[in-house]
Design a protein around this motif. Structure first.
Motif: not given
Length: 125
Positions: A50-62
């Motif tokens: 997932c991505i937060s475009s506002r904060d430019s942060i991402t998360w990925f499943a392992d």
């Protein structure tokens, strides 16, 4: 009306790559994290990235770290999932989704409000 539409699915050999696109309309990327999920027959829908475009942060499943990347083009309301070194067991229908406002990281399907119809990814030799 909020709409999410995925594209870019298809068939690829193990080790191959695909890029999925998600076109959003009806809401602002500033307020919603956008995620990608997948669901294989008989299995639960699982979060991939997932991505937060506002904060430019991402998360990925392992399971996909180092192989998948997620990016967005906020003005065009597009989110991309680049998938490299695909495995047979990653055959599934892939969905993009818009999270409930303010939720981060949005890792589970319960944290998402809007869903696209999905696009099929088949990894086969």
């Amino acid at each position: 009306e909020v709409q999410l539409v995925e594209s870019g699915g298809g068939s690829v050999q193990p080790g191959g790559s695909l890029t999925l696109s998600c076109a959003a309309s009806g809401f602002s990327f500033d307020h919603y994290a956008i995620g990608w999920f997948r669901q294989a027959p008989g299995k639960e829908r699982e979060g991939v990235a997932c991505i937060s475009s506002r904060d430019s942060i991402t998360w990925f499943a392992d399971s996909v770290k180092g192989r998948f990347t997620i990016s967005s083009d906020a003005p065009k309301k597009l989110v991309y999932l680049r998938m490299n070194n695909l495995k047979i067991e990653e055959t599934a229908k892939y969905y993009c989704a818009g999270a409930f406002p303010g939720v981060w990281p949005a890792r589970t399907r319960f944290e998402y409000k809007y869903w696209g119809p999905g696009t099929q990814v088949t990894v086969t030799s």
